[in-house]
Enzyme design. Structure first.
Site, PDB file in Angstrom:
ATOM      1  CE  LYS A  52      -2.664  -2.227   3.452  1.00 33.87           C
ATOM      2  NZ  LYS A  52      -3.384  -2.081   4.747  1.00 33.87           N
ATOM      3  CG  ASP A 113      14.673  -1.610   4.491  1.00 35.12           C
ATOM      4  OD1 ASP A 113      15.680  -0.902   4.684  1.00 35.12           O
ATOM      5  OD2 ASP A 113      14.197  -2.339   5.372  1.00 35.12           O
ATOM      6  CB  VAL A 163      11.116   6.963   7.027  1.00 36.42           C
ATOM      7  CG1 VAL A 163      12.521   7.457   7.269  1.00 36.42           C
ATOM      8  CG2 VAL A 163      11.091   5.971   5.883  1.00 36.42           C
ATOM      9  CG  ASP A 169       2.560   0.995   7.314  1.00 36.86           C
ATOM     10  OD1 ASP A 169       3.309   0.803   6.350  1.00 36.86           O
ATOM     11  OD2 ASP A 169       2.147   0.070   8.042  1.00 36.86           O
ATOM     12  NE  ARG A 175      -0.752   2.364   5.128  1.00 35.93           N
ATOM     13  CZ  ARG A 175       0.212   1.521   4.751  1.00 35.93           C
ATOM     14  NH1 ARG A 175       1.221   1.971   4.043  1.00 35.93           N
ATOM     15  NH2 ARG A 175       0.170   0.251   5.081  1.00 35.93           N
TER      16      ARG A 175
HETATM   17  P1  IMP Z   1      12.030  -4.404   1.601  1.00 42.61           P
HETATM   18  O1  IMP Z   1      12.808  -4.656   2.856  1.00 42.61           O
HETATM   19  O2  IMP Z   1      12.856  -3.620   0.594  1.00 42.61           O
HETATM   20  O3  IMP Z   1      11.475  -5.674   1.036  1.00 42.61           O
HETATM   21  O4  IMP Z   1      10.826  -3.471   2.005  1.00 42.61           O
HETATM   22  C1  IMP Z   1       9.574  -4.027   2.261  1.00 42.61           C
HETATM   23  C2  IMP Z   1       8.536  -3.016   2.611  1.00 42.61           C
HETATM   24  O5  IMP Z   1       8.737  -2.694   3.964  1.00 42.61           O
HETATM   25  C3  IMP Z   1       8.529  -1.684   1.865  1.00 42.61           C
HETATM   26  O6  IMP Z   1       7.816  -1.695   0.651  1.00 42.61           O
HETATM   27  C4  IMP Z   1       7.821  -0.825   2.885  1.00 42.61           C
HETATM   28  O7  IMP Z   1       6.412  -0.954   2.743  1.00 42.61           O
HETATM   29  C5  IMP Z   1       8.286  -1.427   4.200  1.00 42.61           C
HETATM   30  N1  IMP Z   1       9.372  -0.629   4.770  1.00 42.61           N
HETATM   31  C6  IMP Z   1      10.712  -0.830   4.726  1.00 42.61           C
HETATM   32  N2  IMP Z   1      11.377   0.132   5.397  1.00 42.61           N
HETATM   33  C7  IMP Z   1      10.414   0.971   5.870  1.00 42.61           C
HETATM   34  C8  IMP Z   1      10.442   2.172   6.644  1.00 42.61           C
HETATM   35  O8  IMP Z   1      11.490   2.717   7.037  1.00 42.61           O
HETATM   36  N3  IMP Z   1       9.227   2.712   6.927  1.00 42.61           N
HETATM   37  C9  IMP Z   1       8.040   2.187   6.528  1.00 42.61           C
HETATM   38  N4  IMP Z   1       7.967   1.082   5.798  1.00 42.61           N
HETATM   39  C10 IMP Z   1       9.143   0.480   5.476  1.00 42.61           C
HETATM   40 MG    MG Z   2       4.500  -1.095   4.798  1.00 38.27          MG
END
Ligand code: IMP
Ligand code: MG
Length: 189
Positions: A52, A113, A163, A169, A175
């Site tokens: 989302k 991330d 963040v 969120d 959000r």
């Molecule tokens: P990934 O670790 O790159 O797979 O990130 C997965 C998901 O985690 C992202 O699309 C975000 O929705 C959430 N996410 C990762 N880091 C943050 C953050 O610092 N704040 C909020 N959501 C995060």
């Molecule tokens: Mg998220």
């Protein structure tokens, strides 16, 4: 003094550290929109928003773009709670072959991330044979990357803070904040 009706946009939470203002975000979004317009001048892309977290970024991006981009969404879930991703990413649903086959596609993310979520989105979409596939993310935190992923369009690169705001969120909160804030918390790893 005026009462604070829109409490979600003017946070009083002392744990929230302002990182980027709505104006700074808007400038970056306009700049990315201009780059995409330039790069896809002859063949407007299909923007696939990763739900989302990307919904506000995607809405602002498409309104800053001049080219007639199409919009699709993909829903991924990483079985995460709180601030840590479990590493298991599942595609709940996404665009069909008819929507993206032979089209230039850009995945629009709130944040990359570890990169596991975006990588799962890319593998899923690649199987539907788009003409090209790129990644546009508002936020990039490369220090936490667990995949080889590099985003093609990036709003802000940073390290550290979890963040929230502008679509992002923590357990479905924050959000609606218009800026982006760092949140002091205990990360498990
Ligand atoms: P990934 O670790 O790159 O797979 O990130 C997965 C998901 O985690 C992202 O699309 C975000 O929705 C959430 N996410 C990762 N880091 C943050 C953050 O610092 N704040 C909020 N959501 C995060
Ligand atoms: Mg998220």
């Amino acid at each position: 003094m005026q009462t604070n009706r829109r409490s979600t946009t003017s946070p009083a939470d002392p744990r929230l550290i302002p990182l980027w203002t709505p104006e700074q975000i808007s400038d970056r979004v306009a700049s990315i929109a201009g780059k995409i317009d330039h790069d896809y001048a002859s063949n407007p892309p299909v923007l696939v928003g990763a739900l989302k977290g990307s919904f506000i970024f995607l809405a602002d991006l498409v309104r800053q773009m001049k080219s007639p981009a199409e919009i699709e969404f993909i829903r991924l879930s990483s079985y995460n709670a709180g601030t840590e991703s479990s590493g298991h990413v599942r595609v709940a649903w996404g665009p069909g072959v008819e929507e993206i086959k032979d089209r230039p596609v850009i995945v629009v993310e709130d944040i990359v991330d570890t990169g596991l979520t975006t990588s799962a989105a890319l593998s899923h979409l690649r199987r539907k044979r788009p003409a090209s596939l790129r990644v546009c993310t508002l936020l990039d935190r490369p220090e936490r990357r667990r995949t080889k992923l590099t985003a093609d369009y990036v709003g802000f690169t940073f390290s550290g803070h979890f963040v929230v705001g502008y679509g992002l969120d923590l357990d479905q909160r924050y959000r609606g904040l218009q800026g982006i804030y760092g949140l002091e918390h205990d990360r498990k790893n």
